[in-house]
Scaffold this motif. Structure first.
Motif, PDB file in Angstrom:
ATOM      1  N   LEU A 604     -18.551  22.307  56.848  1.00 56.33           N
ATOM      2  CA  LEU A 604     -18.438  23.662  56.301  1.00 56.33           C
ATOM      3  C   LEU A 604     -19.796  24.192  55.851  1.00 56.33           C
ATOM      4  N   ARG A 605     -20.013  25.466  56.133  1.00 56.15           N
ATOM      5  CA  ARG A 605     -21.239  26.127  55.665  1.00 56.15           C
ATOM      6  C   ARG A 605     -21.002  27.637  55.577  1.00 56.15           C
ATOM      7  N   GLU A 606     -21.911  28.334  54.911  1.00 54.80           N
ATOM      8  CA  GLU A 606     -21.826  29.782  54.844  1.00 54.80           C
ATOM      9  C   GLU A 606     -22.068  30.376  56.230  1.00 54.80           C
ATOM     10  N   GLY A 607     -21.466  31.539  56.468  1.00 53.49           N
ATOM     11  CA  GLY A 607     -21.600  32.181  57.761  1.00 53.49           C
ATOM     12  C   GLY A 607     -23.049  32.485  58.108  1.00 53.49           C
ATOM     13  N   THR A 608     -23.414  32.271  59.347  1.00 52.00           N
ATOM     14  CA  THR A 608     -24.780  32.504  59.806  1.00 52.00           C
ATOM     15  C   THR A 608     -24.840  33.709  60.736  1.00 52.00           C
ATOM     16  N   ARG A 609     -26.050  34.165  60.978  1.00 49.05           N
ATOM     17  CA  ARG A 609     -26.284  35.426  61.688  1.00 49.05           C
ATOM     18  C   ARG A 609     -26.347  35.253  63.201  1.00 49.05           C
ATOM     19  N   GLU A 610     -26.795  34.086  63.665  1.00 50.21           N
ATOM     20  CA  GLU A 610     -27.092  33.899  65.076  1.00 50.21           C
ATOM     21  C   GLU A 610     -25.883  34.184  65.963  1.00 50.21           C
ATOM     22  N   LEU A 619     -22.847  44.345  57.844  1.00 49.90           N
ATOM     23  CA  LEU A 619     -22.041  44.051  56.663  1.00 49.90           C
ATOM     24  C   LEU A 619     -22.683  44.588  55.395  1.00 49.90           C
ATOM     25  N   GLY A 620     -24.020  44.684  55.365  1.00 51.46           N
ATOM     26  CA  GLY A 620     -24.695  45.172  54.172  1.00 51.46           C
ATOM     27  C   GLY A 620     -24.712  44.141  53.062  1.00 51.46           C
ATOM     28  N   GLU A 621     -25.226  44.570  51.917  1.00 51.23           N
ATOM     29  CA  GLU A 621     -25.400  43.652  50.798  1.00 51.23           C
ATOM     30  C   GLU A 621     -24.070  43.127  50.269  1.00 51.23           C
ATOM     31  N   ASP A 622     -23.041  43.973  50.263  1.00 50.07           N
ATOM     32  CA  ASP A 622     -21.755  43.581  49.692  1.00 50.07           C
ATOM     33  C   ASP A 622     -20.805  42.992  50.718  1.00 50.07           C
ATOM     34  N   GLY A 623     -21.240  42.878  51.966  1.00 52.10           N
ATOM     35  CA  GLY A 623     -20.352  42.366  53.000  1.00 52.10           C
ATOM     36  C   GLY A 623     -20.084  40.884  52.853  1.00 52.10           C
ATOM     37  N   ARG A 654     -16.001  29.812  63.844  1.00 52.17           N
ATOM     38  CA  ARG A 654     -16.067  30.877  62.846  1.00 52.17           C
ATOM     39  C   ARG A 654     -14.689  31.491  62.609  1.00 52.17           C
ATOM     40  N   TYR A 655     -14.494  31.914  61.348  1.00 54.73           N
ATOM     41  CA  TYR A 655     -13.280  32.670  61.024  1.00 54.73           C
ATOM     42  C   TYR A 655     -13.704  34.024  60.480  1.00 54.73           C
ATOM     43  N   ASP A 656     -13.196  35.090  61.076  1.00 52.28           N
ATOM     44  CA  ASP A 656     -13.450  36.462  60.637  1.00 52.28           C
ATOM     45  C   ASP A 656     -12.216  36.936  59.879  1.00 52.28           C
ATOM     46  N   GLU A 657     -12.342  37.019  58.557  1.00 53.37           N
ATOM     47  CA  GLU A 657     -11.168  37.360  57.748  1.00 53.37           C
ATOM     48  C   GLU A 657     -10.700  38.783  58.006  1.00 53.37           C
ATOM     49  N   LYS A 658     -11.626  39.709  58.186  1.00 56.20           N
ATOM     50  CA  LYS A 658     -11.233  41.102  58.379  1.00 56.20           C
ATOM     51  C   LYS A 658     -10.380  41.264  59.625  1.00 56.20           C
ATOM     52  N   GLN A 659     -10.755  40.548  60.697  1.00 58.07           N
ATOM     53  CA  GLN A 659      -9.978  40.631  61.941  1.00 58.07           C
ATOM     54  C   GLN A 659      -8.951  39.518  62.062  1.00 58.07           C
ATOM     55  N   ASP A 660      -8.960  38.583  61.116  1.00 59.72           N
ATOM     56  CA  ASP A 660      -8.076  37.424  61.146  1.00 59.72           C
ATOM     57  C   ASP A 660      -8.205  36.694  62.482  1.00 59.72           C
ATOM     58  N   LYS A 661      -9.459  36.397  62.867  1.00 62.17           N
ATOM     59  CA  LYS A 661      -9.746  35.800  64.164  1.00 62.17           C
ATOM     60  C   LYS A 661     -10.547  34.513  64.011  1.00 62.17           C
ATOM     61  N   LEU A 662     -10.186  33.529  64.814  1.00 62.17           N
ATOM     62  CA  LEU A 662     -10.912  32.269  64.923  1.00 62.17           C
ATOM     63  C   LEU A 662     -11.655  32.278  66.251  1.00 62.17           C
TER      64      LEU A 662
END
Length: 750
Positions: A604-610, A619-623, A654-662
């Motif tokens: 597990l790790r924080e989401g990355t940009r690549e 996403l901006g600062e609050d994303g 990756r899991y995208d919570e907004k789209q509920d997608k894996l």
């Protein structure tokens, strides 16, 4: 026309409790009845809750994900904006409170950056003195003022200041802080010498489990992220958690059908707030817990989780011997699997003392060495939140500072004391569900409009409620009760029922047809604050109530009848190490068949940009960048021709919570911690159901497809759950192209 002057009310605290109290006094009483002034020592409203993602000054971390959904963390007549996450982060809760302030509290005088230092009673308002309280305040600039008020309402928060255990401390060489002060690894370990060691977390209830899981997540992210973090050698640290006894740890999404082979998922609180599973009228499930009641609840928890937790570690298993004791629960998506992986180790007992870099645990006298830092998740003291009240008033309230759960003894579910009729409380109890805060505020408003607890002009329902109330005696009795529950004031649904009965409020029916589920075989009946709306709504308030009810219905229907939240449940349960056995069958001699045997780790790790740069930057600062896994597969491949070689693969899941997608991404060949480009997005399939609404013998199926130059990858998944946890899963894909024709079928087991 009446020329009576409005009653002046001083509200101490501008968090959720203070704001809903102000709103109720201004909107639920006849216009002009009350004049409201809100004081708060902080410079912004919100109490515990920050309204900016970078505000680390509150007791709650701004990025903390709530363990209750937006359907519970709301007031009845203000819905969350469309598109809000089901489980908001703390700063989003603060933003909700800002909206609530603007919507309903503009008629109150708001005095921020000002602390209430003293509040002295001058006599109740019905004794001839219009000024019942003399309140002294001090601003952040040191300016002292005195004002008089008819009523005093305490909304200063039950979580007054961190409770620190009386432990011996000798020659400490390590940082020690309370869990409410933890923000990141750098802040915790900044004074450590960088040699690694154990981060000791003390306290095994809600905050202890949550902070242990959070720190383990931060460590995991620091180790497995592609960029170096602020802490050197993060791989040399681990978490050691001291608990008194095992608690049930629930993930943030559970299933309303835990025994199904294809369980649907909903936010944790929506399942627990299903009134169809309760006998009506409701009785209180909290307080003194009998042995029989304890065993029943333990059994329900085990069914909901599908395990006694021994699958993670014997140290967190709830044994049969424990099931006669009152059950305790906590919530975390990561804690249990980090225990299973070994990043969190667990000891039983109490922290007795700290010396140098060593801790002693009683009664076993276990020595825990090589400690790098200590985080005390030992709760909060509430007594400091009413330190402005004189000793005589505190005595009347039966103040007991050492009792963190039942600090004061208040009548009718924590709202007032009959001997001090012009003093009220909102939110002064542990685990203040927002619906109860709103009910407490309504109750006090109705009580004060009627003239107080001894008035003859009270409505019959209010009079009966006060006549039959035993809350003070019950609270005092629970202080020394070894069988007191985790949340002694009462369970949420029962408290809402009790307040509604006293106020003459009817619970509105669900907004339309709801799914029918076992074990009651009834339509779901989800309790949210919007189900108890005011009897005198404006058009705009009514629109907010309807919007809120529709949001809840949409979430429930989506969770029960579609694939909503399944990707999240799968993603959560992948954490850790799996045994992998894979068969490769090729129809072409150029690609040998064979068998792979090895392990697959989801790190597990924080989401990355690549690989998703534009989306990430937008996403901006609050994303919310979310979380992801670095997938590391290692093992031996034995070809059918007898040749054996070591094999490894890496992906990013990756899991995208907004789209509920894996989704699954290739890792770069030159830097295997970084994502390269999308392999495939996982599409879950709605299962076929029989006439009883069951999907017999099937887990959750999913498909995906990927075109790689001339070759097409047809991907199929099967995820098998036992209640909330994956037990095993299968990943198979067929590859066809001009020079490829083979199938791969891999089975993953714990």
């Amino acid at each position: 026309m009446s020329t009576a002057m409005p009653n002046r009310v001083c509200i101490v605290g501008a968090g959720p409790s203070g704001l809903v109290a102000a709103k109720s006094l201004l909107h639920d009483a006849p216009s002009g009845t009350f004049e409201v002034t809100l004081f708060d020592a902080q410079t912004c409203v919100g109490g515990l809750w920050p309204s900016q993602s970078d505000d680390g000054s509150r007791l709650v971390h701004p990025l903390m994900v709530t363990n209750q959904s937006k359907h519970t963390i709301q007031f009845s007549d203000l819905a969350w904006p469309e598109g809000s996450p089901e489980l908001p982060r703390a700063w989003q809760v603060g933003s909700y409170l800002d909206r609530y302030l603007k919507s309903y509290c503009s008629g109150a005088k708001l005095v921020l950056g000002t602390r209430v230092e003293k509040a002295e009673p001058l006599g109740p308002p019905d004794h001839g003195s219009k000024a019942a309280w003399r309140v002294q305040t001090r601003s952040s600039q040191g300016e002292v003022k005195q004002e008089t008020f008819d009523y005093l309402l305490v909304a200063s928060g039950f979580f007054g200041k961190p409770a620190l255990p009386p432990i011996s401390r000798e020659n400490l060489q390590i940082p020690v802080l309370h869990s409410s002060q933890y923000r990141d690894l750098e802040g915790l370990l900044g004074t450590a010498d960088g040699s690694g060691g154990k981060i000791l977390v003390v306290g095994g209830q809600l905050s202890g489990v949550e902070i242990a899981g959070t720190i383990a997540s931060h460590l995991s992210s620091a180790v497995h992220s592609p960029n170096p973090g602020p802490v050197s050698k993060p791989e040399t640290y681990s978490v050691h958690h001291i608990i008194q006894k095992p608690v049930w740890v629930f993930p943030l999404h559970t299933s309303p059908k835990p025994t199904s082979s294809c369980p649907p998922f909903l936010p944790l609180d929506l399942g627990s707030c299903n009134l169809s599973n309760r006998v009506q009228p409701l009785t209180n499930s909290q307080g003194h817990i009998s042995m029989m009641a304890a065993k029943i609840v333990h059994s329900r928890y085990q069914i909901a989780l599908g395990t006694d937790q021994s699958i993670f570690s014997p140290a967190v298993a709830v044994s049969a011997d424990e099931t006669g004791n009152p059950p305790y629960l906590a919530a975390s998506d990561t804690y249990m699997d980090f225990v299973r992986s070994g990043l969190i180790s667990v000891s039983h007992g109490k922290l007795q003392g700290l010396s140098g870099r060593q801790a002693t645990v009683s009664p076993s006298n276990e020595q825990i060495d090589d400690i790098a830092a200590v985080v005390l998740a030992t709760g909060f003291e509430a007594a400091g939140s009413i330190s402005f009240l004189p000793a005589s008033v505190q005595d009347t309230l039966s103040l007991c500072p050492s009792n963190l759960n039942n600090t004061v003894a208040l009548a009718f579910h924590g709202t007032h004391h009959p001997d001090i009729p012009n003093l009220g409380f909102v939110g002064f109890y542990r685990a203040p569900y927002w619906g109860v805060l709103e009910m407490q505020a309504r109750f006090l408003t109705a009580l004060w409009v009627a003239g107080g607890p001894s008035s003859d002009s009270m409505p019959p329902s209010l009079r009966d409620a006060l006549h039959n109330d035993t809350t003070i005696e019950r609270t005092i009795g629970l202080r020394n009760d070894p069988r007191a529950s985790q949340f002694p004031m009462g369970d949420y649904a029962w408290l809402m029922q009790e307040f509604a009965t006293a106020l003459g409020l009817e619970r509105s029916p669900p907004l339309g047809k709801m799914p029918r589920l076992p074990p009651a075989d009834k339509e779901m009946d989800i309790l949210t604050p919007a189900r108890y709306s005011s009897n005198s709504l404006t058009d705009s308030q009514q629109a907010e109530v309807i919007k809120s009810l529709r949001q809840t219905n949409a979430t429930v229907w989506a969770g029960v009848t579609s694939t909503k939240f399944v990707a999240k449940a799968v993603f959560r349960s992948l954490l850790g190490e799996w045994k992998l056995e894979r068969e490769l069958t090729s129809k072409l001699p150029s690609h040998p068949s064979g068998h792979f045997s090895g392990t697959a780790k989801f790190l597990l790790r924080e989401g990355t940009r690549e690989g998703r740069e534009s989306e990430f930057d937008a996403l901006g600062e609050d994303g919310d960048r979310g979380m992801e896994y670095l997938y590391v597969e290692e093992g031996d491949f034995k070809a059918s021709n007898g040749f054996t070689f070591r094999a490894t693969r890496r992906y990013v899941w990756r899991y995208d919570e907004k789209q509920d997608k894996l989704s699954v991404w290739f890792a770069r060949t030159d830097d295997q911690k970084r994502a390269d480009y999308l392999f495939h997005a996982v599409e879950f399939l709605v299962p076929e159901q029989d006439e009883a609404g069951e999907s017999p013998g099937m887990g959750w199926e999913a498909t995906a497809g990927h075109m790689c130059i001339d070759d097409f990858y047809n991907v199929k998944y099967m995820f098998n759950f036992k209640a909330v946890n994956l037990t095993d899963w299968r990943l198979a894909y067929t590859v066809k192209g001009p020079k490829k024709d083979y199938t791969i079928d891999g089975v993953y087991t714990r």
